[in-house]
Design an enzyme around this catalytic site. Structure first.
Site, PDB file in Angstrom:
ATOM      1  N   HIS A  59       0.652  -1.117   0.011  1.00  0.00           N
ATOM      2  CA  HIS A  59      -0.122   0.006   0.112  1.00  0.00           C
ATOM      3  C   HIS A  59       0.821   1.127  -0.104  1.00  0.00           C
ATOM      4  O   HIS A  59       0.519   2.272   0.320  1.00  0.00           O
ATOM      5  CB  HIS A  59      -1.043  -0.001   1.291  1.00  0.00           C
ATOM      6  CG  HIS A  59      -1.896  -1.202   1.091  1.00  0.00           C
ATOM      7  ND1 HIS A  59      -2.705  -1.469   2.278  1.00  0.00           N
ATOM      8  CD2 HIS A  59      -2.168  -2.030   0.294  1.00  0.00           C
ATOM      9  CE1 HIS A  59      -3.416  -2.364   1.984  1.00  0.00           C
ATOM     10  NE2 HIS A  59      -3.262  -2.818   0.705  1.00  0.00           N
TER      11      HIS A  59
HETATM   12  C1  FAD Z   1       0.536  -7.490  -4.515  1.00  0.00           C
HETATM   13  C2  FAD Z   1      -0.393  -6.176  -4.432  1.00  0.00           C
HETATM   14  C3  FAD Z   1      -1.503  -6.395  -3.306  1.00  0.00           C
HETATM   15  C4  FAD Z   1      -2.370  -5.284  -3.117  1.00  0.00           C
HETATM   16  N1  FAD Z   1      -3.451  -5.571  -2.394  1.00  0.00           N
HETATM   17  C5  FAD Z   1      -4.428  -4.800  -2.361  1.00  0.00           C
HETATM   18  C6  FAD Z   1      -5.916  -5.075  -1.805  1.00  0.00           C
HETATM   19  O1  FAD Z   1      -6.229  -6.256  -1.742  1.00  0.00           O
HETATM   20  N2  FAD Z   1      -6.890  -3.896  -1.808  1.00  0.00           N
HETATM   21  C7  FAD Z   1      -6.376  -2.791  -2.025  1.00  0.00           C
HETATM   22  O2  FAD Z   1      -7.197  -2.026  -1.979  1.00  0.00           O
HETATM   23  N3  FAD Z   1      -5.167  -2.389  -2.475  1.00  0.00           N
HETATM   24  C8  FAD Z   1      -4.099  -3.283  -2.846  1.00  0.00           C
HETATM   25  N4  FAD Z   1      -2.733  -2.936  -3.309  1.00  0.00           N
HETATM   26  C9  FAD Z   1      -2.650  -1.616  -3.257  1.00  0.00           C
HETATM   27  C10 FAD Z   1      -3.295  -0.941  -4.564  1.00  0.00           C
HETATM   28  O3  FAD Z   1      -3.453  -1.830  -5.710  1.00  0.00           O
HETATM   29  C11 FAD Z   1      -2.521   0.134  -5.058  1.00  0.00           C
HETATM   30  O4  FAD Z   1      -2.388   1.164  -4.207  1.00  0.00           O
HETATM   31  C12 FAD Z   1      -3.001   0.899  -6.276  1.00  0.00           C
HETATM   32  O5  FAD Z   1      -3.071   0.242  -7.318  1.00  0.00           O
HETATM   33  C13 FAD Z   1      -2.031   2.069  -6.476  1.00  0.00           C
HETATM   34  O6  FAD Z   1      -2.604   2.832  -7.921  1.00  0.00           O
HETATM   35  P1  FAD Z   1      -2.012   3.937  -8.681  1.00  0.00           P
HETATM   36  O7  FAD Z   1      -3.019   4.458  -9.697  1.00  0.00           O
HETATM   37  O8  FAD Z   1      -1.362   4.863  -7.780  1.00  0.00           O
HETATM   38  O9  FAD Z   1      -0.701   3.002  -9.350  1.00  0.00           O
HETATM   39  P2  FAD Z   1      -0.609   2.049 -10.223  1.00  0.00           P
HETATM   40  O10 FAD Z   1      -1.791   1.346 -10.239  1.00  0.00           O
HETATM   41  O11 FAD Z   1       0.599   1.000 -10.138  1.00  0.00           O
HETATM   42  O12 FAD Z   1      -0.618   2.566 -11.932  1.00  0.00           O
HETATM   43  C14 FAD Z   1       0.547   3.124 -12.392  1.00  0.00           C
HETATM   44  C15 FAD Z   1       0.761   2.885 -13.764  1.00  0.00           C
HETATM   45  O13 FAD Z   1       1.641   3.604 -14.445  1.00  0.00           O
HETATM   46  C16 FAD Z   1       2.408   2.883 -15.329  1.00  0.00           C
HETATM   47  N5  FAD Z   1       3.589   3.629 -15.494  1.00  0.00           N
HETATM   48  C17 FAD Z   1       4.469   3.765 -14.686  1.00  0.00           C
HETATM   49  N6  FAD Z   1       5.612   4.779 -14.893  1.00  0.00           N
HETATM   50  C18 FAD Z   1       5.298   4.704 -16.150  1.00  0.00           C
HETATM   51  C19 FAD Z   1       5.841   5.235 -17.513  1.00  0.00           C
HETATM   52  N7  FAD Z   1       6.811   5.866 -17.558  1.00  0.00           N
HETATM   53  N8  FAD Z   1       5.333   5.492 -18.736  1.00  0.00           N
HETATM   54  C20 FAD Z   1       4.142   4.512 -18.918  1.00  0.00           C
HETATM   55  N9  FAD Z   1       3.317   4.112 -17.884  1.00  0.00           N
HETATM   56  C21 FAD Z   1       4.217   4.101 -16.812  1.00  0.00           C
HETATM   57  C22 FAD Z   1       2.510   1.344 -14.716  1.00  0.00           C
HETATM   58  O14 FAD Z   1       2.550   0.389 -15.541  1.00  0.00           O
HETATM   59  C23 FAD Z   1       1.272   1.292 -13.923  1.00  0.00           C
HETATM   60  O15 FAD Z   1       0.139   0.680 -14.941  1.00  0.00           O
HETATM   61  C24 FAD Z   1      -1.899  -4.079  -3.389  1.00  0.00           C
HETATM   62  C25 FAD Z   1      -1.042  -3.764  -4.260  1.00  0.00           C
HETATM   63  C26 FAD Z   1      -0.224  -4.932  -4.806  1.00  0.00           C
HETATM   64  C27 FAD Z   1       0.987  -4.701  -5.609  1.00  0.00           C
END
Ligand code: FAD
Ligand code: NAG
Ligand code: NAG
Ligand code: NAG
Ligand code: NAG
Ligand code: NAG
Length: 587
Positions: free
Chosen positions: A524
């Site tokens: 997280h």
């Molecule tokens: C293994 C795991 C288990 C988890 N379990 C839970 C759960 O059960 N419940 C819950 O609520 N949360 C859970 N989480 C946390 C939750 O999934 C994350 O907090 C959330 O997905 C983060 O979202 P975000 O949009 O900030 O980033 P992300 O979803 O990581 O999105 C960022 C995106 O940007 C892309 N990206 C990065 N850099 C570049 C670039 N330079 N050019 C183009 N694209 C790029 C990446 O590929 C990615 O797709 C878990 C996370 C993980 C990894």
């Protein structure tokens, strides 16, 4: 409208028919076993060398997908995602395959492993849908207090959650293990029982999940079904290396384009159409967003200069305030078979420790001894880097390989069991992120400083105390070998990759030391571009025009017990805000 509603309620047949139609629509919309063939999605190799859009969104993750879908209602949108689509990949889709993507450390894996400077092994998404394609699926909202403190509009927040939930949130099947944890929590006083709800309330509840009743995962990428196809382009394997700025003759820096590499190593550029409302939006996640800002020349001046980066804006706060909620867990071997489950139940304690559980291993369908295939323990598998048996920093590739080997020497019965885990709210402790090099494909260096603040450690200890009580509860007794005491469980020294409490002569009993030594991540992690420090309350980057950041990097504390619901909500919420600003509407 009123008339229609009255007519409907008079005729239950009509109502049932409407329900059925609605239900079928929803089914055909969201049934992801057939990969949705989004007409607007293609590999970046097919993109022209230069193209123009109203909004360019960097990162097709948990926030980026709902944001792009929303903005495409009225504007031309480009969504750039560095990974592939999640569709058709069983490792992503099936609940039982949770550990498979996370243990795949190849450069093409949808999961990119990183190790924090604290020595805890973690993972970040590299796939359309982002973290929602890798995560444990638990879906639960932030509390109204959290929403108020952040300063969001509560009504739009609720509408945005509902928009997300219609497509990706389900009620989990409550089988024996999860039910016993729920009853145990109630028995030891984590009251009241709030039933099945997405809401965040003190007590014990069953939360939502993005896995449907068949254990099939629905992700943020599925929210692109809301997109307006002629107005959106989604490019896969598009890795943004830089945000491009206009500077000359302007009082302020203004973002106007991006440079990205396609999967064949060819560089493309995309620029904003003319128009003062057009913007670049960074949604690259808590590691990706601060990293990309720095690579583009926005960050702490001396740090950027040490890499020879041309500093466009000295912003010492970029990369500050990185946090990861520590997770600690106890494994309970069971005399009875248990279901495979990821998180379904949560105990929300008054002292802000969240108690959750997972069970089962990949033994379903195997009658073999572990030596004949590679067993794993889901969220707690050494293969994915979770090796609580050795302290952070000592979780080397050799230690992992040894733990996996040792697991193969165990009896099948050792894998019958589950985990009760605890994560703390916040956390209060923070760290920072720095560049390691200039390569946008590489991880930056990140430090979380787990348990640096005593408050965090206290919450862990109190959470562990509740877990000990749950294990000893009457409700839980059928899942316990009666002759193993809780102390012995914590002490287990068999060839098992978890629960071994490293022995210190000085301090053999302290839960404080247990918390520190066995700390894992629940993934997280967040921060790096905090509201008020790097972006303003509208998520606009301070000191820069036409650039926002919308994702988990802006969060101060992790919302709710688990963040994904709120991250998806934020994508929709800000999409609605930006759209109504553009159309000149007042909220
Ligand atoms: C293994 C795991 C288990 C988890 N379990 C839970 C759960 O059960 N419940 C819950 O609520 N949360 C859970 N989480 C946390 C939750 O999934 C994350 O907090 C959330 O997905 C983060 O979202 P975000 O949009 O900030 O980033 P992300 O979803 O990581 O999105 C960022 C995106 O940007 C892309 N990206 C990065 N850099 C570049 C670039 N330079 N050019 C183009 N694209 C790029 C990446 O590929 C990615 O797709 C878990 C996370 C993980 C990894
Ligand atoms: C998906 O859609 C594209 C563009 O509309 C089309 O060219 C392609 O054949 C489709 N693929 C499948 C598997 O249906
Ligand atoms: C699924 O995971 C396994 C184990 O990590 C890996 O070997 C395999 O390549 C993955 N499959 C896909 C389609 O990613
Ligand atoms: C939003 O929904 C929650 C319940 O999920 C409720 O407690 C809260 O009052 C609602 N907020 C608004 C502004 O309607
Ligand atoms: C726990 O381990 C210590 C050190 O090996 C041992 O002295 C103690 O008896 C163990 N406790 C139990 C209950 O097994
Ligand atoms: C006990 O020893 C360990 C390892 O030497 C050390 O990290 C820890 O801080 C010590 N604990 C106390 C309470 O002194």
């Amino acid at each position: 409208m009123m008339m229609m509603m009255m007519m409907m309620s008079k005729s239950s047949m009509w109502r049932n028919a409407m329900f059925l139609v609605g239900f079928l629509c929803l089914l055909s919309l969201s049934h992801a076993e057939l990969p949705p063939n989004y007409s607007f999605m293609k590999p970046a190799t097919e993109a022209p060398p230069v193209s123009y859009y109203d909004y360019i969104i960097i990162g097709g993750g948990t926030a980026g997908c709902p944001l792009a879908a929303t903005l495409s209602q009225t504007s031309r949108v480009l969504l750039l995602e560095r990974g592939p689509a999640p569709y058709g990949n069983k490792n992503i889709s099936n609940l039982g395959n949770f550990a498979d993507t996370l243990s795949d450390t190849s450069p093409t894996s949808p999961s990119q492993r990183f190790i924090s400077e604290d020595g805890v092994i973690s993972a970040r998404a590299r796939v359309l849908g982002g973290g929602s394609c890798l995560n444990a699926g638990f879906y639960t909202r932030a509390s109204p207090d959290y929403v108020r403190q952040v300063g969001w509009d509560g009504r739009l927040v609720n509408e945005s959650y509902q928009w997300v939930e219609k497509v990706v949130a389900f009620e989990p099947p409550m089988l024996q293990w999860q039910s016993a944890v729920k009853d145990g929590l109630l028995e030891v006083g984590v009251n009241p029982y709030n039933g099945f709800t997405f809401d965040h309330m003190y007590g014990t509840k069953i939360g939502g999940t993005i896995f449907d009743k068949d254990g099939f995962r629905h992700t943020a990428a599925d929210l692109l079904q809301y997109a307006n196809p002629p107005m959106i382009t989604v490019l896969l394997h598009a890795t943004v290396s830089k945000i491009l700025f206009r500077q000359k003759g302007r009082p302020r820096l203004m973002a106007h384009g991006v440079a990205f590499w396609d999967g064949a190593g060819v560089m493309h550029r995309a620029y904003l159409n003319k128009g003062s409302k057009n913007e670049i939006i960074v949604s690259a996640g808590a590691l990706g967003s601060p990293q990309l800002l720095m690579l583009s020349g926005i960050g702490p001046k001396e740090h950027l200069q040490s890499f020879g980066i041309n500093v466009l804006l000295d912003q010492p706060m970029v990369g500050q305030g990185m946090s990861d909620n520590p997770m600690n867990a106890i494994y309970i071997p069971s005399p009875l078979p248990v279901e495979i489950s990821l998180i379904q139940v949560v105990g929300i304690t008054e002292f802000d420790s969240y108690i959750e559980a997972a069970s089962g291993s990949n033994f379903a369908g195997h009658s073999d001894q572990p030596s004949h295939f590679t067993p794993n323990l889901g969220m707690f598998s050494p293969q994915i880097g979770q090796l609580s048996k050795v302290p952070p920093g000592k979780r080397t590739p050799e230690a992992i390989a040894k733990a996996v080997e040792q697991m193969k020497s165990l009896e099948v019965s050792a894998f019958r069991g589950g985990f009760i885990l605890e994560k703390i709210m916040g956390p209060v402790s923070t760290g920072h992120l720095e560049l390691k090099n200039l390569n946008p494909y590489d991880n930056p260096l990140v430090t979380f400083n787990y348990f640096k603040e005593p408050e965090d450690l206290r919450r862990c200890v109190q959470g562990m105390e509740i877990i000990e009580k749950v294990i000893e509860s009457k409700a839980f007794s059928k899942f316990r070998y009666p002759y193993i005491s809780v102390e012995a469980l914590i002490n287990i020294t068999v060839h098992f990759p978890v629960n071994l409490r490293p022995r210190h002569d000085n301090d053999s009993k302290s839960l404080e030391q247990f918390c520190k030594d066995t700390v894992m991540t629940i993934w997280h992690y967040h921060g790096g571009c905090h509201v008020g420090r790097v972006v303003d309350h509208d998520y606009k980057v301070l000191g820069v025009d036409a650039l926002r950041i919308i994702d988990g990097s802006t969060l101060n504390y992790s919302p709710g017990t688990n963040p994904q619901a709120t991250v998806m909500m934020l994508g929709r919420y800000m999409g609605m805000k930006i759209m109504s600003e553009r159309l000149g509407k007042k909220e």
